[in-house]
Design a protein around this motif. Structure first.
Motif, PDB file in Angstrom:
ATOM      1  N   PHE A  28      22.193  70.425  14.645  1.00  0.00           N
ATOM      2  CA  PHE A  28      22.177  70.315  13.184  1.00  0.00           C
ATOM      3  C   PHE A  28      23.240  71.221  12.567  1.00  0.00           C
ATOM      4  CE2 PHE A  28      20.672  71.900   9.048  1.00  0.00           C
ATOM      5  CZ  PHE A  28      20.580  70.701   8.351  1.00  0.00           C
ATOM      6  N   ILE A  29      23.335  72.454  13.058  1.00  0.00           N
ATOM      7  CA  ILE A  29      24.339  73.396  12.539  1.00  0.00           C
ATOM      8  C   ILE A  29      25.745  72.857  12.778  1.00  0.00           C
ATOM      9  CG2 ILE A  29      25.341  75.700  12.861  1.00  0.00           C
ATOM     10  CD1 ILE A  29      22.492  76.684  13.516  1.00  0.00           C
ATOM     11  N   SER A  30      25.993  72.344  13.979  1.00  0.00           N
ATOM     12  CA  SER A  30      27.306  71.758  14.283  1.00  0.00           C
ATOM     13  C   SER A  30      27.603  70.599  13.347  1.00  0.00           C
ATOM     14  CB  SER A  30      27.347  71.280  15.744  1.00  0.00           C
ATOM     15  OG  SER A  30      27.234  72.347  16.646  1.00  0.00           O
ATOM     16  N   GLY A  31      26.610  69.728  13.168  1.00  0.00           N
ATOM     17  CA  GLY A  31      26.798  68.559  12.314  1.00  0.00           C
ATOM     18  C   GLY A  31      27.118  68.926  10.882  1.00  0.00           C
ATOM     19  N   VAL A  32      26.453  69.933  10.358  1.00  0.00           N
ATOM     20  CA  VAL A  32      26.687  70.359   8.972  1.00  0.00           C
ATOM     21  C   VAL A  32      28.104  70.891   8.809  1.00  0.00           C
ATOM     22  CG1 VAL A  32      26.072  72.073   7.225  1.00  0.00           C
ATOM     23  CG2 VAL A  32      24.276  70.807   8.430  1.00  0.00           C
ATOM     24  N   PHE A  33      28.530  71.744   9.727  1.00  0.00           N
ATOM     25  CA  PHE A  33      29.886  72.292   9.650  1.00  0.00           C
ATOM     26  C   PHE A  33      30.933  71.189   9.701  1.00  0.00           C
ATOM     27  CE2 PHE A  33      28.443  76.623  10.181  1.00  0.00           C
ATOM     28  CZ  PHE A  33      29.498  77.379   9.696  1.00  0.00           C
TER      29      PHE A  33
ATOM     30  N   PHE B   3      37.442  68.367   2.340  1.00  0.00           N
ATOM     31  CA  PHE B   3      38.657  69.172   2.235  1.00  0.00           C
ATOM     32  C   PHE B   3      39.874  68.344   2.629  1.00  0.00           C
ATOM     33  CE2 PHE B   3      35.285  72.219   2.514  1.00  0.00           C
ATOM     34  CZ  PHE B   3      35.698  73.294   1.733  1.00  0.00           C
ATOM     35  N   LYS B   4      40.930  68.488   1.865  1.00  0.00           N
ATOM     36  CA  LYS B   4      42.169  67.783   2.168  1.00  0.00           C
ATOM     37  C   LYS B   4      42.861  68.430   3.366  1.00  0.00           C
ATOM     38  CE  LYS B   4      43.026  66.299  -2.607  1.00  0.00           C
ATOM     39  NZ  LYS B   4      43.981  66.342  -3.753  1.00  0.00           N
ATOM     40  N   LYS B   5      43.771  67.687   3.958  1.00  0.00           N
ATOM     41  CA  LYS B   5      44.496  68.183   5.128  1.00  0.00           C
ATOM     42  C   LYS B   5      45.287  69.425   4.756  1.00  0.00           C
ATOM     43  CE  LYS B   5      47.462  66.587   8.894  1.00  0.00           C
ATOM     44  NZ  LYS B   5      48.195  65.426   9.462  1.00  0.00           N
TER      45      LYS B   5
ATOM     46  N   SER C 265      36.281  73.141  12.514  1.00  0.00           N
ATOM     47  CA  SER C 265      35.757  72.871  11.171  1.00  0.00           C
ATOM     48  C   SER C 265      36.058  74.025  10.225  1.00  0.00           C
ATOM     49  CB  SER C 265      34.240  72.641  11.231  1.00  0.00           C
ATOM     50  OG  SER C 265      33.933  71.468  11.953  1.00  0.00           O
ATOM     51  N   LEU C 266      35.831  75.253  10.698  1.00  0.00           N
ATOM     52  CA  LEU C 266      36.104  76.419   9.859  1.00  0.00           C
ATOM     53  C   LEU C 266      37.582  76.490   9.511  1.00  0.00           C
ATOM     54  CD1 LEU C 266      35.112  78.981   8.496  1.00  0.00           C
ATOM     55  CD2 LEU C 266      35.417  80.193  10.660  1.00  0.00           C
ATOM     56  N   GLY C 267      38.450  76.195  10.478  1.00  0.00           N
ATOM     57  CA  GLY C 267      39.887  76.205  10.216  1.00  0.00           C
ATOM     58  C   GLY C 267      40.306  75.137   9.221  1.00  0.00           C
ATOM     59  N   MET C 268      39.678  73.967   9.285  1.00  0.00           N
ATOM     60  CA  MET C 268      39.983  72.900   8.326  1.00  0.00           C
ATOM     61  C   MET C 268      39.522  73.291   6.928  1.00  0.00           C
ATOM     62  SD  MET C 268      39.074  69.552  10.669  1.00  0.00           S
ATOM     63  CE  MET C 268      39.554  68.332   9.435  1.00  0.00           C
ATOM     64  N   ILE C 269      38.371  73.954   6.841  1.00  0.00           N
ATOM     65  CA  ILE C 269      37.885  74.445   5.557  1.00  0.00           C
ATOM     66  C   ILE C 269      38.844  75.498   4.998  1.00  0.00           C
ATOM     67  CG2 ILE C 269      36.023  75.776   4.449  1.00  0.00           C
ATOM     68  CD1 ILE C 269      34.103  74.401   6.470  1.00  0.00           C
ATOM     69  N   ARG C 270      39.441  76.275   5.887  1.00  0.00           N
ATOM     70  CA  ARG C 270      40.403  77.299   5.491  1.00  0.00           C
ATOM     71  C   ARG C 270      41.786  76.717   5.211  1.00  0.00           C
ATOM     72  NH1 ARG C 270      39.848  82.149   3.816  1.00  0.00           N
ATOM     73  NH2 ARG C 270      41.592  82.895   5.082  1.00  0.00           N
ATOM     74  N   GLN C 271      41.919  75.392   5.315  1.00  0.00           N
ATOM     75  CA  GLN C 271      43.158  74.684   5.004  1.00  0.00           C
ATOM     76  C   GLN C 271      44.318  75.023   5.937  1.00  0.00           C
ATOM     77  OE1 GLN C 271      43.572  72.368   1.773  1.00  0.00           O
ATOM     78  NE2 GLN C 271      41.715  72.240   3.007  1.00  0.00           N
ATOM     79  N   ILE C 272      43.994  75.259   7.197  1.00  0.00           N
ATOM     80  CA  ILE C 272      45.019  75.540   8.200  1.00  0.00           C
ATOM     81  C   ILE C 272      45.612  74.229   8.694  1.00  0.00           C
ATOM     82  CG2 ILE C 272      45.444  76.539  10.485  1.00  0.00           C
ATOM     83  CD1 ILE C 272      43.099  78.453   9.930  1.00  0.00           C
TER      84      ILE C 272
ATOM     85  N   LEU D 219      45.926  74.563  14.198  1.00  0.00           N
ATOM     86  CA  LEU D 219      44.505  74.869  14.300  1.00  0.00           C
ATOM     87  C   LEU D 219      43.918  74.442  15.641  1.00  0.00           C
ATOM     88  CD1 LEU D 219      41.760  75.715  13.169  1.00  0.00           C
ATOM     89  CD2 LEU D 219      41.621  73.469  12.044  1.00  0.00           C
ATOM     90  N   VAL D 220      44.172  73.191  16.031  1.00  0.00           N
ATOM     91  CA  VAL D 220      43.608  72.687  17.291  1.00  0.00           C
ATOM     92  C   VAL D 220      44.166  73.478  18.470  1.00  0.00           C
ATOM     93  CG1 VAL D 220      43.433  70.707  18.831  1.00  0.00           C
ATOM     94  CG2 VAL D 220      43.202  70.381  16.363  1.00  0.00           C
ATOM     95  N   ARG D 221      45.467  73.732  18.456  1.00  0.00           N
ATOM     96  CA  ARG D 221      46.067  74.518  19.532  1.00  0.00           C
ATOM     97  C   ARG D 221      45.445  75.904  19.602  1.00  0.00           C
ATOM     98  NH1 ARG D 221      52.302  76.629  19.707  1.00  0.00           N
ATOM     99  NH2 ARG D 221      51.535  77.675  17.841  1.00  0.00           N
TER     100      ARG D 221
END
Length: 270
Positions: A125-130, A137-139, A172-179, A184-186
């Motif tokens: 559930f926690i993973s799904g929410v994040f 959030f935009k790319k 997910s956290l990195g995408m929220i931070r707009q990285i 980010l993936v690397r």
């Protein structure tokens, strides 16, 4: 209990797919073992993780080689490239510190979550929410900074909970931070390397006499099959996830995690 070659193949495939897709490898390994009614020894679990690590190292071999060269043979690199990979190494070190502290502090506390259906549902559930939140959030286009590395490292530390996805929560956290997605993936994958190595060494050194005695219960062929299947499938899965993130489809995995969390929650009360 022994693990035959077919079971080891399936466990390796499950590990290879779920280690890098944002759906939690430990959670799915736990479910797979419950389905097979087996409980694999710690050492076999380490082999599966080393397999996916080998696939990761193979995929990012160029980046890892340049990180190594930036420290050992800096004169062999151009100035811009040297600065880039030394900075990347610094960010990995910065991110690894909070991961190690949190994982060490919480590992014993969260070990029991591996075989508890209700707790597995909480982690999914926690993973799904994040992951779901990233849909709003935009790319991003920002470069990773030291503060980002600390936050992502903290997030990775909490993935010691069995069904919280390491890749899911960090990306997910990195995408929220707009990285920037490519960076980010690397970074998320490279940051996992010291975590996997450290966790594996830690688990190996802490094996008690009973756990050590179970190593020989599994045929060598099963160990080899588990390692190879997790490495090969893991390598392919990394390429798949990069494509998914670049296309902005990561949030699709949220529905899977949330649905699985609901199913497990209902099952836990039956």
């Amino acid at each position: 209990m022994t693990v035959d070659i077919i079971q080891s193949l399936i466990l390796g495939i499950v590990q290879g797919i779920t280690e890098w897709l944002p759906i939690s490898s430990s959670g799915h390994l736990a479910l797979t073992q419950l389905i097979f009614n087996i409980r694999v020894p710690v050492f076999f679990d380490l082999i599966l993780h080393i397999g996916t690590l080998a696939g990761l190292v193979g995929f990012y071999r160029t980046d890892l080689s340049k990180i190594f060269r930036s420290i050992i043979f800096p004169r062999s690199m151009e100035i811009g490239e040297l600065k880039e990979y030394r900075n990347l190494l610094m960010l990995i070190i910065i991110g690894t510190i909070p991961t190690a502290i949190i994982a060490f502090a919480l590992k014993s506390l969260f070990e029991f979550s591996f075989y508890d259906i209700f707790l597995l549902s909480i982690g999914f559930f926690i993973s799904g929410v994040f992951i779901f939140i990233t849909n709003f959030f935009k790319k991003g286009s920002r470069s990773i900074n030291k503060f980002d590395a600390v936050l992502i490292g903290i997030a990775q530390g909490f993935s010691v909970f069995s069904s919280i996805s390491r890749s899911g929560i960090t990306i997910s956290l990195g995408m929220i931070r707009q990285i920037d997605h490519i960076q980010l993936v690397r970074f998320s994958f490279l940051l996992s390397i010291p975590s996997i190595i450290g966790g594996s060494v830690f688990d190996f050194l802490l094996m008690d006499d009973v756990q050590v005695s179970t190593i020989g219960n599994i045929p060598i062929a099963s160990y080899i099959m588990g390692f190879l299947s997790s490495a090969i499938v893991g390598y392919i899965t990394i390429k798949l996830l990069i494509d998914i993130v670049n296309k902005g489809k990561l949030h699709y995995f949220a529905y899977y995690c949330l649905a699985l969390a609901l199913i497990l929650l209902i099952y836990s009360f039956l």
